[in-house]
Write a protein that holds these residues in place. Structure first.
Motif, PDB file in Angstrom:
ATOM      1  N   TYR A 153       0.858  -1.199   0.000  1.00 53.70           N
ATOM      2  CA  TYR A 153       0.000   0.000   0.000  1.00 53.70           C
ATOM      3  C   TYR A 153       0.895   1.251   0.000  1.00 53.70           C
ATOM      4  O   TYR A 153       1.904   1.299   0.690  1.00 53.70           O
ATOM      5  N   SER A 209       0.627   5.714  -0.100  1.00 53.74           N
ATOM      6  CA  SER A 209      -0.271   6.858   0.092  1.00 53.74           C
ATOM      7  C   SER A 209       0.450   8.164  -0.213  1.00 53.74           C
ATOM      8  O   SER A 209       1.683   8.264  -0.089  1.00 53.74           O
ATOM      9  N   THR A 210      -0.339   9.156  -0.567  1.00 45.54           N
ATOM     10  CA  THR A 210       0.169  10.515  -0.776  1.00 45.54           C
ATOM     11  C   THR A 210      -0.961  11.498  -0.461  1.00 45.54           C
ATOM     12  O   THR A 210      -2.147  11.155  -0.539  1.00 45.54           O
ATOM     13  N   THR A 211      -0.570  12.696  -0.094  1.00 50.64           N
ATOM     14  CA  THR A 211      -1.560  13.733   0.258  1.00 50.64           C
ATOM     15  C   THR A 211      -1.506  14.856  -0.771  1.00 50.64           C
ATOM     16  O   THR A 211      -0.426  15.367  -1.100  1.00 50.64           O
ATOM     17  N   ARG A 250      -5.935  12.615   1.615  1.00 53.76           N
ATOM     18  CA  ARG A 250      -4.963  11.508   1.694  1.00 53.76           C
ATOM     19  C   ARG A 250      -5.450  10.361   0.809  1.00 53.76           C
ATOM     20  O   ARG A 250      -6.474   9.729   1.084  1.00 53.76           O
ATOM     21  N   THR A 293      -4.869   6.686  -0.979  1.00 54.39           N
ATOM     22  CA  THR A 293      -4.161   5.415  -0.729  1.00 54.39           C
ATOM     23  C   THR A 293      -4.476   4.437  -1.877  1.00 54.39           C
ATOM     24  O   THR A 293      -5.640   4.244  -2.251  1.00 54.39           O
ATOM     25  N   TRP A 294      -3.379   3.855  -2.397  1.00 52.57           N
ATOM     26  CA  TRP A 294      -3.502   2.853  -3.467  1.00 52.57           C
ATOM     27  C   TRP A 294      -2.867   1.541  -3.003  1.00 52.57           C
ATOM     28  O   TRP A 294      -2.085   1.527  -2.060  1.00 52.57           O
ATOM     29  N   HIS A 353      -7.441   1.755  -6.349  1.00 48.80           N
ATOM     30  CA  HIS A 353      -7.951   2.711  -5.357  1.00 48.80           C
ATOM     31  C   HIS A 353      -8.354   1.973  -4.092  1.00 48.80           C
ATOM     32  O   HIS A 353      -9.122   1.018  -4.151  1.00 48.80           O
ATOM     33  N   ALA A 379      -9.802   7.318   0.112  1.00 52.14           N
ATOM     34  CA  ALA A 379      -9.377   8.727   0.093  1.00 52.14           C
ATOM     35  C   ALA A 379     -10.106   9.422   1.246  1.00 52.14           C
ATOM     36  O   ALA A 379     -11.321   9.341   1.352  1.00 52.14           O
TER      37      ALA A 379
END
Length: 201
Positions: A167, A169-171, A176, A178-179, A194, A197
Motif C-alpha cells: 500500500y 499513500s500521498t496527500t 490523503r 491510498t492505493w 484505489h 481517500a
C-alpha cells in the motif's frame, strides 16, 4: 475861544443823549414806529430741582453668596450628569461594537465550519484521483526471478520502494489518497488500485 468850543459841543452832546435815551432802534423800522416794549420782570426764576437718582437695592451679602454657591453647585451637578451620560453612551457604543464583532466572528466561524464539513462530506471525484496519481513520481522499476521461479517486481514511488500488494499513500489538496500496488504480466505492467481517500484538514 473856550466859550465858542463849548457852544459847539452842546448840540453834539444833546444828540448823543437823545440817542441813548431812545435806545437802540431797528434801522428798518419806519419813522415814528418804536416797536412793542415788553416789561422785564425782576422776579428770579427758580431752577428746577434735579430728579433724585434711584437708589440701588441693598444687596444681602449672605444671600448673594448663598445664591452663587447654589448656582455653582447646580452647574457642577449638571456637568457631572452630562459626563455620566457621555460615559454611558460611549459604553453602549463600545458594547454594541463588541457584540457586532463577536456576532461577525461567530458567523464567520460557523460558515467556515459548515464549509469544512461540506468539504469533508463531499465525495472524492475520479478527476481528483487522476490528479493525485499524476503527482506521483515513478522511478527504478525492477523485476527479479526467485529460485523457485516466481517473479518479484518493485518500483520506487516518491522515493520509496513498493512491491506487489504493498500500500502506498500521498496527500494532495488536503486529501490523503491510498492505493495498492499491483503488478501484472510477469512484472511488466504496473497498476494502482484505489483503496480509500480521506480528508486530513
Amino acid at each position: 475861544m473856550r466859550a465858542s468850543a463849548r457852544l459847539l459841543l452842546l448840540p453834539l452832546l444833546a444828540s448823543m443823549t437823545l440817542g441813548a435815551a431812545e435806545g437802540l432802534r431797528n434801522p428798518f423800522w419806519p419813522k415814528g414806529y418804536e416797536g412793542e416794549r415788553t416789561p422785564i420782570s425782576a422776579e428770579v426764576r427758580k431752577k428746577p430741582k434735579p430728579k433724585p437718582k434711584p437708589q440701588a437695592p441693598k444687596v444681602d451679602a449672605k444671600a448673594a453668596a448663598a445664591e452663587k454657591a447654589a448656582k455653582e453647585a447646580a452647574a457642577k451637578k449638571d456637568a457631572a450628569a452630562k459626563e455620566a451620560a457621555a460615559r454611558e453612551a460611549a459604553a453602549k457604543v463600545a458594547a454594541a461594537k463588541e457584540a457586532a464583532a463577536k456576532a461577525a466572528a461567530e458567523k464567520a466561524a460557523q460558515e467556515a465550519a459548515a464549509k469544512a464539513e461540506a468539504e469533508r462530506k463531499r465525495e472524492i471525484t475520479p478527476e481528483e484521483w487522476k490528479k493525485a496519481k499524476k503527482s506521483l513520481k515513478f522511478s527504478n522499476p525492477a523485476v527479479v526471478k526467485t529460485q523457485d521461479g516466481q517473479v518479484r517486481a518493485t518500483i520506487s514511488i516518491n522515493g520509496n520502494i513498493y512491491g506487489d500488494g504493498d500500500y502506498m499513500s500521498t496527500t494532495l489538496d488536503g486529501v490523503r489518497f491510498t492505493w495498492r500496488v499491483r503488478w501484472g504480466d510477469g512484472g511488466q505492467k504496473l497498476r494502482l488500485e484505489h483503496v480509500r481517500a480521506r480528508r486530513v484538514k
